[in-house]
Write a protein that holds these residues in place. Structure first.
Motif, PDB file in Angstrom:
ATOM      1  N   ARG A 190      45.055  42.684  42.316  1.00  0.00           N
ATOM      2  CA  ARG A 190      44.408  43.929  41.884  1.00  0.00           C
ATOM      3  C   ARG A 190      43.935  43.811  40.430  1.00  0.00           C
ATOM      4  NH1 ARG A 190      48.569  46.416  45.110  1.00  0.00           N
ATOM      5  NH2 ARG A 190      49.841  46.940  43.279  1.00  0.00           N
ATOM      6  N   LEU A 191      44.756  43.197  39.593  1.00  0.00           N
ATOM      7  CA  LEU A 191      44.330  42.956  38.212  1.00  0.00           C
ATOM      8  C   LEU A 191      43.076  42.089  38.187  1.00  0.00           C
ATOM      9  CD1 LEU A 191      47.841  42.188  36.638  1.00  0.00           C
ATOM     10  CD2 LEU A 191      46.355  44.099  35.978  1.00  0.00           C
ATOM     11  N   GLY A 192      43.070  41.061  39.034  1.00  0.00           N
ATOM     12  CA  GLY A 192      41.916  40.181  39.097  1.00  0.00           C
ATOM     13  C   GLY A 192      40.656  40.896  39.541  1.00  0.00           C
ATOM     14  N   LYS A 193      40.772  41.770  40.530  1.00  0.00           N
ATOM     15  CA  LYS A 193      39.601  42.513  41.002  1.00  0.00           C
ATOM     16  C   LYS A 193      39.078  43.460  39.915  1.00  0.00           C
ATOM     17  CE  LYS A 193      40.619  42.317  45.961  1.00  0.00           C
ATOM     18  NZ  LYS A 193      40.985  43.098  47.173  1.00  0.00           N
ATOM     19  N   THR A 194      39.979  44.057  39.159  1.00  0.00           N
ATOM     20  CA  THR A 194      39.554  44.907  38.047  1.00  0.00           C
ATOM     21  C   THR A 194      38.817  44.090  37.003  1.00  0.00           C
ATOM     22  OG1 THR A 194      41.542  46.260  38.410  1.00  0.00           O
ATOM     23  CG2 THR A 194      40.334  46.613  36.365  1.00  0.00           C
ATOM     24  N   PRO A 233      50.542  31.837  33.189  1.00  0.00           N
ATOM     25  CA  PRO A 233      49.633  30.879  33.815  1.00  0.00           C
ATOM     26  C   PRO A 233      48.918  31.407  35.059  1.00  0.00           C
ATOM     27  CG  PRO A 233      51.625  29.760  33.097  1.00  0.00           C
ATOM     28  CD  PRO A 233      51.867  31.231  32.913  1.00  0.00           C
ATOM     29  N   ALA A 234      49.626  32.140  35.909  1.00  0.00           N
ATOM     30  CA  ALA A 234      48.985  32.681  37.110  1.00  0.00           C
ATOM     31  C   ALA A 234      47.921  33.713  36.744  1.00  0.00           C
ATOM     32  CB  ALA A 234      50.032  33.298  38.027  1.00  0.00           C
ATOM     33  N   ALA A 269      52.271  38.926  43.335  1.00  0.00           N
ATOM     34  CA  ALA A 269      50.996  38.348  43.771  1.00  0.00           C
ATOM     35  C   ALA A 269      50.008  39.439  44.164  1.00  0.00           C
ATOM     36  CB  ALA A 269      51.241  37.392  44.932  1.00  0.00           C
ATOM     37  N   GLU A 270      50.485  40.499  44.807  1.00  0.00           N
ATOM     38  CA  GLU A 270      49.608  41.613  45.177  1.00  0.00           C
ATOM     39  C   GLU A 270      49.049  42.314  43.943  1.00  0.00           C
ATOM     40  OE1 GLU A 270      51.695  44.268  47.713  1.00  0.00           O
ATOM     41  OE2 GLU A 270      52.231  42.732  49.191  1.00  0.00           O
ATOM     42  N   ARG A 281      43.932  33.360  37.619  1.00  0.00           N
ATOM     43  CA  ARG A 281      43.189  34.350  38.400  1.00  0.00           C
ATOM     44  C   ARG A 281      42.039  34.949  37.603  1.00  0.00           C
ATOM     45  NH1 ARG A 281      40.109  37.027  40.156  1.00  0.00           N
ATOM     46  NH2 ARG A 281      40.136  38.491  41.905  1.00  0.00           N
ATOM     47  N   ILE A 282      42.200  35.043  36.281  1.00  0.00           N
ATOM     48  CA  ILE A 282      41.157  35.612  35.424  1.00  0.00           C
ATOM     49  C   ILE A 282      40.784  34.551  34.389  1.00  0.00           C
ATOM     50  CG2 ILE A 282      40.471  37.596  34.010  1.00  0.00           C
ATOM     51  CD1 ILE A 282      42.896  39.101  35.114  1.00  0.00           C
TER      52      ILE A 282
END
Length: 250
Positions: free
Chosen positions: A181-185, A208-209, A176-177, A213-214
């Motif tokens: 970070r992938l999502g923020k990028t 799916p997650a 999840a962490e 998130r993206i």
């Protein structure tokens, strides 16, 4: 738009290359994948041709052109002169540049854009002049400045390296962490006008997650996990499972 699936056929080629025989057929399994709903095929032709061979490229190019004209061919690799010439000869819809050393077993990190941005600019321009979309392999570590430097190269997309995320199959908290970070990028890339792809160790379970998130994730390129599942479910059903995990209705 739902995230599209590009099937990386390198693992199929690696299995074929264990013998001096033409099976399993990269072309035939690529055809099954596209028939089942994949939006494209990905290959990573390395200098030693231990997976995809250079002679596979015109075969797969013809398969897409003749039978699946709406599909895309994605060629990824380190931008050596030999690789760039292969791309210019094959004319894929997308080229994904990676910072691999030729001795690496597989891609395991993105570009250090602080060190390579200026070097990449003429390479990106050369490929785009040939009509190819360019994506750059990037670490999904939330580094906004690195994303801006990736944009400055002239590239169209980044591909998030999701290996660490895939490696957390037995550690959901860490997963999840890393996902955040992938999502923020991805968020930073989209703000800069870059589209976002993702690839490495993605599975039916963890896709799916990532897509949630993206939600504007353009494409995932998947080989190892998809090929492993195909041994159990068959190629066509496996592609349908992955497409559903991407949010597609198949």
């Amino acid at each position: 738009m739902p995230t599209t699936l590009s099937v990386n056929v390198n693992a199929i080629a690696m299995l074929r290359n264990r013998r001096d025989l033409p099976w399993p057929s990269v072309e035939a399994l690529g055809r099954l994948a596209l028939q089942a709903g994949a939006s494209g095929l990905t290959v990573h032709p390395r200098p030693d041709q231990r997976h995809i061979r250079f002679t596979d490229l015109p075969v797969l190019r013809a398969l897409i052109d003749d039978e699946f004209p709406k599909a895309e061919f994605n060629i990824e690799g380190y931008p050596s002169e030999e690789f760039l010439a292969l791309c210019e000869q094959t004319e894929p819809e997308q080229v994904t540049l990676v910072p691999d050393d030729p001795s690496q077993a597989t891609s395991d990190h993105g570009f250090d854009f602080r060190a390579t941005s200026e070097w990449l600019k003429p390479i990106v321009a050369r490929l785009k002049k040939g009509g190819m979309r360019v994506s750059l392999f990037a670490d999904g570590d939330g580094d906004v400045e690195a994303v801006k430097l990736a944009k400055a190269t002239g590239a169209d997309r980044i591909e998030l390296y999701t290996g660490p995320y895939g490696g957390c199959f037995d550690n959901p908290e860490l997963g999840a962490e890393i996902l955040e970070r992938l999502g923020k990028t991805a968020d930073a890339a989209l703000v800069e006008g870059l589209d976002v792809n993702a690839g490495h160790d993605l599975t039916v379970a963890n896709l799916p997650a990532l897509v949630k998130r993206i939600p504007r994730l353009a494409e995932v390129s998947i080989g190892h996990g998809l090929t492993a599942d195909a041994l159990e479910y068959g190629m066509a059903e496996t592609v349908r499972r992955f497409c559903r995990a991407c949010g597609q209705k198949v």
